[in-house]
Design a protein around this motif. Structure first.
Motif, PDB file in Angstrom:
ATOM      1  N   GLY A  97       0.818  -1.213   0.000  1.00 29.63           N
ATOM      2  CA  GLY A  97       0.000   0.000   0.000  1.00 29.63           C
ATOM      3  C   GLY A  97       0.847   1.257   0.000  1.00 29.63           C
ATOM      4  O   GLY A  97       0.564   2.217  -0.725  1.00 29.63           O
ATOM      5  N   ALA A  98       1.918   1.263   0.809  1.00 26.04           N
ATOM      6  CA  ALA A  98       2.800   2.434   0.860  1.00 26.04           C
ATOM      7  C   ALA A  98       3.468   2.658  -0.494  1.00 26.04           C
ATOM      8  O   ALA A  98       3.615   3.798  -0.951  1.00 26.04           O
ATOM      9  CB  ALA A  98       3.842   2.245   1.954  1.00 26.04           C
ATOM     10  N   PHE A  99       3.876   1.563  -1.152  1.00 26.16           N
ATOM     11  CA  PHE A  99       4.522   1.691  -2.464  1.00 26.16           C
ATOM     12  C   PHE A  99       3.541   2.252  -3.502  1.00 26.16           C
ATOM     13  O   PHE A  99       3.895   3.130  -4.294  1.00 26.16           O
ATOM     14  CB  PHE A  99       5.050   0.329  -2.923  1.00 26.16           C
ATOM     15  CG  PHE A  99       5.561   0.340  -4.335  1.00 26.16           C
ATOM     16  CD1 PHE A  99       6.730   1.007  -4.667  1.00 26.16           C
ATOM     17  CD2 PHE A  99       4.850  -0.295  -5.350  1.00 26.16           C
ATOM     18  CE1 PHE A  99       7.191   1.034  -5.980  1.00 26.16           C
ATOM     19  CE2 PHE A  99       5.300  -0.269  -6.652  1.00 26.16           C
ATOM     20  CZ  PHE A  99       6.477   0.396  -6.972  1.00 26.16           C
ATOM     21  N   ILE A 100       2.310   1.756  -3.482  1.00 24.54           N
ATOM     22  CA  ILE A 100       1.305   2.255  -4.430  1.00 24.54           C
ATOM     23  C   ILE A 100       1.050   3.741  -4.197  1.00 24.54           C
ATOM     24  O   ILE A 100       0.996   4.539  -5.141  1.00 24.54           O
ATOM     25  CB  ILE A 100      -0.005   1.454  -4.299  1.00 24.54           C
ATOM     26  CG1 ILE A 100       0.195   0.029  -4.815  1.00 24.54           C
ATOM     27  CG2 ILE A 100      -1.136   2.136  -5.069  1.00 24.54           C
ATOM     28  CD1 ILE A 100      -0.990  -0.882  -4.581  1.00 24.54           C
ATOM     29  N   GLY A 101       0.898   4.136  -2.928  1.00 21.99           N
ATOM     30  CA  GLY A 101       0.667   5.546  -2.627  1.00 21.99           C
ATOM     31  C   GLY A 101       1.796   6.421  -3.125  1.00 21.99           C
ATOM     32  O   GLY A 101       1.572   7.502  -3.689  1.00 21.99           O
ATOM     33  N   SER A 102       3.045   5.956  -2.945  1.00 18.95           N
ATOM     34  CA  SER A 102       4.205   6.715  -3.407  1.00 18.95           C
ATOM     35  C   SER A 102       4.229   6.808  -4.931  1.00 18.95           C
ATOM     36  O   SER A 102       4.514   7.867  -5.500  1.00 18.95           O
ATOM     37  CB  SER A 102       5.485   6.058  -2.900  1.00 18.95           C
ATOM     38  OG  SER A 102       6.630   6.695  -3.432  1.00 18.95           O
ATOM     39  N   ALA A 103       3.906   5.684  -5.605  1.00 16.58           N
ATOM     40  CA  ALA A 103       3.917   5.673  -7.074  1.00 16.58           C
ATOM     41  C   ALA A 103       2.863   6.622  -7.636  1.00 16.58           C
ATOM     42  O   ALA A 103       3.116   7.344  -8.614  1.00 16.58           O
ATOM     43  CB  ALA A 103       3.677   4.252  -7.580  1.00 16.58           C
ATOM     44  N   LEU A 104       1.694   6.644  -7.035  1.00 24.21           N
ATOM     45  CA  LEU A 104       0.632   7.546  -7.504  1.00 24.21           C
ATOM     46  C   LEU A 104       1.023   9.001  -7.280  1.00 24.21           C
ATOM     47  O   LEU A 104       0.750   9.869  -8.116  1.00 24.21           O
ATOM     48  CB  LEU A 104      -0.681   7.234  -6.777  1.00 24.21           C
ATOM     49  CG  LEU A 104      -1.305   5.862  -7.064  1.00 24.21           C
ATOM     50  CD1 LEU A 104      -2.552   5.661  -6.213  1.00 24.21           C
ATOM     51  CD2 LEU A 104      -1.656   5.720  -8.540  1.00 24.21           C
TER      52      LEU A 104
END
Length: 510
Positions: free
Chosen positions: A47-54
């Motif tokens: 989830g943290a990685f997805i948030g950062s990518a977005l």
């Protein structure tokens, strides 16, 4: 705007799009490599990685659509009597516990009703069940990414929708879709646009893996060899990977053939981004003597060919957004699964229909009123106003006439003595023969008393006669009535005959 997310152990795929009533506009399509330190099976890490990518991609929407992979669901096809969606949900709820290897209360169940021939007595229903604990993983991923999940679909269903969009101009009876991933390959069969078979095969097309299993058509794990190859495969090693994948394709086709004896494939679509898709497509063409193509959605969204080719691994992410313009009964959504309606819900659902009927009748009555009745009322009201105006004019006329009558009566009753004196003096003898001593006029009695003195005693009667004979111009009656009062004689005086005449004005006009 909605962001559609799909990922495997190596890559995060992101698609943003805006859905209209019957159309989808794609805004962004991008893939992001997942670093080795990110644990894709850990909701917090992923989830943290997805948030950062977005955030890096400057994607600000919080509305998210995700999908459950084929290997994480139990999947089956039920043939049920054709019915409403609510009744279908009741039948699925009754039948599905017999198909699951775990208690149904531990799972979320949804289904998609496949379109069949019109007025068909039965309907094919695809049913999928995912464990609540697994579904919670996707909800937790969204929470850690700062997203609000709007739709959690089924990956094979999203692939079905994407392939149908790809082949809309050239539909085929039976289509084989193979979506190659770095560790898992999804193999689907579509019959007349309907997903009729789906299977996930564990074939590693990346470094480091050495063994694993294959999920069969019912979602159960069976052990078997897993081939380890490099992400970019060449020469004999490429041939080994293709052969391994062809084994899984053959197993899948034969598993489906058991439910549809004598079937033949007409076309194949190959998706993925592992650089073995072209070789796999050629192998499928040779084995089944069919045409094959890479998944390239350029024609679907009006892109150029290169952009479409770069989206070869985005079938499910694109299909998930495309499903938003599909009828709700044909897509999976584990976040909002289809359920049987209670009696209370049915009554509530019928209420708007009744209200709509009443509203329609009311609207018709309103239209009839304004088109037919209201003009008549307006005409009536207009006539009433005209009558009021005429009555007012009539009342004013009557009032004026009354005033005229009163004035006329007053004029007729009123004596203007100065005018009368003009006539009276004209009727008198000259003052050598008679003199008037005074005049006592009465407006109320319309008379005048005139004392006189005359030279001779016949002057009084002569004057009365002249007064009685006087007629106003155009009048038939005498204007005056004259009465001679008592007379007396005074010898020795010039006007020795003394008396009075009482004159009363009549009704005749002057």
């Amino acid at each position: 705007m909605t962001v559609s997310l799909d990922w495997d152990v190596r890559t995060l795929r992101i698609v943003t799009g805006t859905t209209g009533r019957k159309a989808l506009k794609i805004d962004q399509v991008l893939s992001v490599p997942i670093p080795a330190e990110v644990k894709t099976d850990n909701a917090g890490s992923m989830g943290a990685f997805i948030g950062s990518a977005l955030q890096k991609a400057k994607i600000r929407t919080k509305n998210a659509a995700l999908q459950v992979p084929r290997e994480q669901v139990n999947f089956c096809t039920l043939r049920l009597p054709a019915s409403t969606q609510s009744d279908m949900a009741s039948m699925v709820a009754f039948q599905i516990p017999k198909e699951l290897p775990y208690p149904v209360d531990q799972a979320v169940v949804d289904f998609a009703d496949r379109p069949t021939a019109e007025k068909a007595e039965t309907s094919e229903v695809l049913v999928a069940a995912v464990l609540k604990s697994r579904l919670q993983f996707f909800l937790d991923v969204c929470g850690h990414a700062g997203l609000k999940p709007q739709h959690i679909g089924l990956r094979p269903n999203a692939n079905e929708i994407a392939v149908n969009a790809l082949l809309r101009a050239t539909p085929q009876e039976r289509v084989l879709f193979v979506d190659v991933g770095p560790t898992t390959t999804e193999i689907d069969v579509l019959h007349n646009g309907r997903l009729v078979f789906s299977r996930a095969a564990s074939v590693t097309v990346s470094e480091g893996a050495t063994s694993g299993g294959v999920a069969d058509g019912e979602g159960r794990e069976t052990t078997g060899p897993r081939l380890a190859v490099a992400a970019v495969v060449a020469g004999d090693r490429l041939g080994e990977v293709v052969r391994e994948l062809m084994i899984e394709v053959t197993r899948s086709v034969e598993a489906y053939r058991a439910t549809d004896p004598g079937m033949t494939l007409q076309h194949a679509v190959i998706g993925g981004a592992t650089e073995i898709e072209e070789a796999l497509g050629e192998a499928i063409q040779r084995q089944y003597n069919i045409t094959a193509q890479a998944f390239n959605p350029a024609g679907v969204f009006g892109w150029d060919a290169d952009r479409g080719a770069a989206a070869g691994a985005f079938a499910s992410a694109l299909g998930l957004l495309l499903s938003d313009v599909e009828p709700a009964g044909r897509r999976f959504d584990f976040l909002h699964p289809k359920k049987a309606e209670t009696r209370a819900q049915k009554r509530i659902k019928k209420a708007p229909v009744a209200l709509t009927t009443v509203a329609a009748a009311t609207a018709a009555a309103v239209v009839f009123y304004f088109q037919t009745v209201k003009p008549q009322y307006d005409l009536r009201d207009g006539l009433r106003n005209e009558v009021k105006k005429l009555r007012k004019v009539l009342d004013e006329h009557e009032e004026f006439t009354g005033m005229v009558d009163e004035v006329t009566a007053y004029e007729q009753e009123r004596i203007v003595w100065i005018d009368e004196l003009h006539d009276l003096t004209g009727l008198m003898a000259d003052n050598k023969r008679i003199v008037l001593k005074s005049m006592d006029m009465s407006q109320k009695d319309r008379d005048v008393e005139i004392p006189f003195g005359a030279v001779e005693n016949n002057e009084g009667p002569a004057m009365v006669a002249r007064l009685e004979a006087f007629r106003a111009e155009g009048a038939a009656a005498s204007r005056y009535r004259a009465t001679l009062g008592a007379t007396s004689d005074k010898p020795g005086e010039r006007y020795g005959n003394q008396g009075s005449i009482r004159i009363q004005a009549g009704e005749g006009k002057r």
